[in-house]
Design an enzyme around this catalytic site. Structure first.
Site, mmCIF file in Angstrom:
data_model
loop_
_atom_site.group_PDB
_atom_site.id
_atom_site.type_symbol
_atom_site.label_atom_id
_atom_site.label_comp_id
_atom_site.label_asym_id
_atom_site.label_seq_id
_atom_site.Cartn_x
_atom_site.Cartn_y
_atom_site.Cartn_z
ATOM 1 N N GLY A 117 0.921 -1.144 0.047
ATOM 2 C CA GLY A 117 0.138 0.128 0.090
ATOM 3 C C GLY A 117 0.787 1.270 0.006
ATOM 4 O O GLY A 117 0.425 2.208 0.364
ATOM 5 N N LYS A 136 13.742 -2.549 -9.660
ATOM 6 C CA LYS A 136 13.870 -1.241 -10.488
ATOM 7 C C LYS A 136 12.642 -0.248 -10.517
ATOM 8 O O LYS A 136 11.566 -1.036 -10.525
ATOM 9 C CB LYS A 136 13.987 -1.790 -12.083
ATOM 10 C CG LYS A 136 13.907 -0.875 -13.233
ATOM 11 C CD LYS A 136 15.187 -0.461 -13.432
ATOM 12 C CE LYS A 136 15.368 0.704 -14.530
ATOM 13 N NZ LYS A 136 16.336 1.569 -14.435
ATOM 14 N N LEU A 170 9.639 1.660 -11.786
ATOM 15 C CA LEU A 170 9.029 1.895 -13.046
ATOM 16 C C LEU A 170 8.288 3.359 -12.937
ATOM 17 O O LEU A 170 7.698 3.613 -12.065
ATOM 18 C CB LEU A 170 7.930 0.861 -13.153
ATOM 19 C CG LEU A 170 8.427 -0.626 -13.279
ATOM 20 C CD1 LEU A 170 7.371 -1.561 -13.471
ATOM 21 C CD2 LEU A 170 9.388 -0.833 -13.982
ATOM 22 N N LYS A 181 -7.336 3.743 -3.790
ATOM 23 C CA LYS A 181 -7.990 3.616 -5.252
ATOM 24 C C LYS A 181 -9.508 4.305 -5.186
ATOM 25 O O LYS A 181 -9.945 4.322 -3.957
ATOM 26 C CB LYS A 181 -8.312 2.151 -5.489
ATOM 27 C CG LYS A 181 -7.034 1.232 -5.357
ATOM 28 C CD LYS A 181 -7.391 -0.154 -5.684
ATOM 29 C CE LYS A 181 -6.033 -0.924 -5.626
ATOM 30 N NZ LYS A 181 -6.198 -2.333 -5.433
ATOM 31 N N ASN A 233 -2.753 -10.011 -2.931
ATOM 32 C CA ASN A 233 -3.834 -9.868 -1.815
ATOM 33 C C ASN A 233 -4.462 -11.105 -1.410
ATOM 34 O O ASN A 233 -5.054 -11.906 -2.436
ATOM 35 C CB ASN A 233 -4.565 -8.673 -2.052
ATOM 36 C CG ASN A 233 -3.981 -7.393 -2.352
ATOM 37 O OD1 ASN A 233 -2.874 -6.961 -1.765
ATOM 38 N ND2 ASN A 233 -4.402 -6.757 -3.482
ATOM 39 N N ARG A 283 -7.293 -11.985 0.169
ATOM 40 C CA ARG A 283 -8.440 -11.345 0.734
ATOM 41 C C ARG A 283 -9.586 -10.842 -0.324
ATOM 42 O O ARG A 283 -9.147 -10.774 -1.588
ATOM 43 C CB ARG A 283 -8.564 -10.270 1.613
ATOM 44 C CG ARG A 283 -7.963 -8.973 0.818
ATOM 45 C CD ARG A 283 -7.862 -7.574 1.499
ATOM 46 N NE ARG A 283 -7.491 -6.686 0.790
ATOM 47 C CZ ARG A 283 -6.686 -6.062 0.517
ATOM 48 N NH1 ARG A 283 -5.635 -6.847 0.906
ATOM 49 N NH2 ARG A 283 -6.245 -5.183 -0.343
ATOM 50 N N ARG A 340 -15.386 4.850 -6.038
ATOM 51 C CA ARG A 340 -15.654 4.869 -4.316
ATOM 52 C C ARG A 340 -16.178 5.921 -3.956
ATOM 53 O O ARG A 340 -15.377 7.098 -3.859
ATOM 54 C CB ARG A 340 -14.414 4.350 -3.609
ATOM 55 C CG ARG A 340 -13.733 2.903 -4.077
ATOM 56 C CD ARG A 340 -12.741 2.707 -3.310
ATOM 57 N NE ARG A 340 -11.689 1.502 -3.864
ATOM 58 C CZ ARG A 340 -10.884 0.751 -3.065
ATOM 59 N NH1 ARG A 340 -10.594 1.154 -1.779
ATOM 60 N NH2 ARG A 340 -10.242 -0.053 -3.559
HETATM 61 C C1 MV4 Z 1 6.453 0.456 -7.567
HETATM 62 C C2 MV4 Z 1 6.270 1.679 -8.436
HETATM 63 C C3 MV4 Z 1 7.203 1.730 -9.185
HETATM 64 N N1 MV4 Z 1 8.332 0.833 -9.542
HETATM 65 N N2 MV4 Z 1 7.362 -0.737 -7.662
HETATM 66 C C4 MV4 Z 1 2.802 1.325 -4.372
HETATM 67 C C5 MV4 Z 1 2.167 0.704 -3.349
HETATM 68 C C6 MV4 Z 1 2.576 -0.976 -3.682
HETATM 69 N N3 MV4 Z 1 1.620 -1.639 -4.345
HETATM 70 C C7 MV4 Z 1 3.648 -0.808 -4.610
HETATM 71 N N4 MV4 Z 1 3.424 0.454 -5.324
HETATM 72 C C8 MV4 Z 1 4.378 0.801 -6.192
HETATM 73 N N5 MV4 Z 1 5.457 0.171 -6.483
HETATM 74 C C9 MV4 Z 1 8.241 -0.395 -8.623
HETATM 75 N N6 MV4 Z 1 9.372 -1.222 -8.837
HETATM 76 C C10 MV4 Z 1 5.149 2.462 -8.148
HETATM 77 C C11 MV4 Z 1 4.172 1.800 -6.933
HETATM 78 C C12 MV4 Z 1 3.171 3.036 -6.814
HETATM 79 C C13 MV4 Z 1 1.995 2.726 -7.130
HETATM 80 C C14 MV4 Z 1 1.692 1.324 -7.323
HETATM 81 C C15 MV4 Z 1 0.366 0.929 -7.955
HETATM 82 C C16 MV4 Z 1 -0.784 1.892 -7.449
HETATM 83 C C17 MV4 Z 1 -0.439 3.097 -7.404
HETATM 84 C C18 MV4 Z 1 0.831 3.561 -6.962
HETATM 85 C C19 MV4 Z 1 1.266 4.875 -6.590
HETATM 86 C C20 MV4 Z 1 2.568 4.978 -6.060
HETATM 87 C C21 MV4 Z 1 3.486 4.169 -6.490
#
Ligand code: MV4
Length: 451
Positions: A164, A201, A203, A237, A289, A291, A337
């Site tokens: 999260g 890495k 993204l 979300k 997840n 759940r 939501r």
């Molecule tokens: C990342 C990423 C970019 N690159 N991992 C945010 C919460 C957790 N689910 C993992 N997340 C992220 N991991 C890498 N290698 C960017 C996020 C991220 C994100 C991911 C999904 C939905 C919203 C997000 C908001 C900010 C950062």
């Protein structure tokens, strides 16, 4: 099959579970804090037990109180919903010791997926594509520097106990890495009592696409397509949809089968969601997840499958009766939501609903437990309800969403409804042209007021 299910949750998901139980002819027990005595799930359940004062740690997270409620009512199963104890492996173990069924996966699978390093190691071993990064946790700066050199900057330091978005730090250059490691460890120690971190890495502009899975632990597991959950603010979300506007059928089938095969190998039991970042046509596993999720109605609307019904049957030991070839993704669904928050600054806005008129009509579903005169307590999350629409195409779903949002009236509190009325008219949203940063950039550029 279970005789009586205790619903260890509140709000819309408690009502959702109650509905599935009733349709299966199973008796229901509602538990509530003193703040939720007037809640809809309490009114509709066959029995109810007050389990404590408003604070979650004294009520919905109070394991002894939940066990006592089972004892008093004779419930033979507990459904945890989402949040609260839904991904607490110790809770699942304790229920097993008390011969009470936990409607969820094996405790060991909850434990594995709760540790993001173990989750990734397991996913990789099961053949799921992952983000390039460290093999396991990072022990010292030297190791971090070597891994970063190998995968290339920018890199992301992540907390093993995180998820999260908590405990994440980006390092764009070698010079940033040491500070990023130290800050991530400090934050993780403070937030989770565990300073284990790993490297990935980073993204830059991915989408967040999650695959819904269903397994019975008897060698059967299927996927039910994907949900695009990129529209979020500070990891909350707001707008989820399926299918993702970014995928075609071939991509959907490919990643879906990879995930379903992995769940079969794992022997996964119940519903689960495998989360990916999607960028430049590639999927990268980040988390799983274990759940039922808030946004599960999106999948229900496009597949016609009742996920909570399936969850209960699987937990009762019944085999999965749905084959992958039975799964048909039909049309398009979008979920908004509706939170009791100011639509511009997202400040919570609890209080009494003075007037409530939900939308209706073909392809419109409102999953909510509020009613006119209901007092939204300040003690819990701000979710008032979920507006979910379905259309034969994405454009029909968007038109239906626009109409339903204009019909929806909630007076007495502020809600996020006005934000969705702007988003559904926005060109990028209409084109499905967004990534995980889109909403925060939209809001930073004036968002609501700029319309
Ligand atoms: C990342 C990423 C970019 N690159 N991992 C945010 C919460 C957790 N689910 C993992 N997340 C992220 N991991 C890498 N290698 C960017 C996020 C991220 C994100 C991911 C999904 C939905 C919203 C997000 C908001 C900010 C950062």
């Amino acid at each position: 099959m279970f005789q009586k299910i205790l619903i260890a949750n509140r709000g819309e998901i408690a009502l959702r579970i109650l509905r599935a139980a009733k349709e299966l002819g199973i008796a229901t027990v509602a538990v509530h804090s003193t703040a939720d005595a007037e809640a809809m799930h309490v009114k509709l359940a066959d029995e109810s037990v007050c389990i404590g004062p408003p604070a979650a740690r004294d009520s919905y997270l109070n394991i002894p109180a939940l066990l006592t409620a089972c004892e008093i009512t004779g419930a033979d199963a507990i459904h945890p919903g989402y949040g609260f104890l839904s991904e607490n492996a110790r809770f699942a173990d304790i229920l097993a010791e008390h011969k009470i069924a936990f409607i969820g996966p094996k405790a060991d699978h909850i434990r594995i997926m709760g540790d993001k390093i173990e989750a990734k190691r397991t996913a990789k071993a099961l053949g799921i594509p992952c983000v390039p990064g460290s093999e396991g946790g990072i022990t010292d700066d030297e190791e971090a520097l070597q891994v970063a050199e190998k995968i290339g900057y920018p890199v992301l330091v992540k907390a093993a106990s995180g998820g999260g978005g908590r405990g994440m730090k980006v390092a764009r250059t070698k010079a940033d890495l040491s500070d990023a490691l130290a800050m991530a460890r400090t934050e993780a120690k403070a937030a989770f009592g565990d300073d284990a971190v790993y490297l990935e890495k980073y993204l830059e502009k991915p989408r967040h696409i999650e695959i819904q899975v269903l397994g019975d632990g008897k060698g059967n597991a299927i996927h039910l397509g994907e949900r695009d959950c990129s529209i979020q603010r500070r990891h909350q979300k707001l707008w989820e949809e399926g299918p993702s506007p970014a995928l075609d059928d071939r991509q959907r089938e490919d990643i879906g089968e990879i995930v379903a095969a992995a769940m079969r190998k794992l022997g996964y039991i119940g519903v689960g969601t495998v989360e990916f970042l999607y960028e430049n046509g590639q999927f990268f596993f980040i988390e799983m997840n274990t759940r039922i999720q808030v946004e599960h109605p999106v999948t229900e609307m496009i597949t016609g499958i009742d996920l909570v019904n399936e969850q209960i049957k699987i937990a009762a030991g019944l085999p999965l009766t749905i084959q992958q070839s039975d799964v048909r993704l039909s049309g398009h669904a979008i979920e908004c939501r509706v939170n009791a928050e100011n639509p511009e600054n997202f400040r919570p806005s609890p209080g009494r609903i003075s007037y409530y008129h939900p939308p209706g009509g073909l392809g419109v579903r409102v999953d909510s437990a509020v009613y006119q005169g209901y007092l939204i307590p300040p003690n819990y999350d701000s979710l008032v309800g979920k507006l979910v629409v379905h259309g034969r195409t994405r454009s029909e779903a968007l038109m239906r969403l626009r109409r339903a949002l204009d019909e929806f009236v909630i007076d007495g509190i502020e809600t996020t409804l006005p934000l969705f009325r702007v988003l559904v008219r926005n060109a990028d949203m209409q084109n499905g042209d967004y990534d995980i940063h889109w909403l925060e950039h939209f809001l930073a550029d004036g968002g609501m007021s700029a319309q």
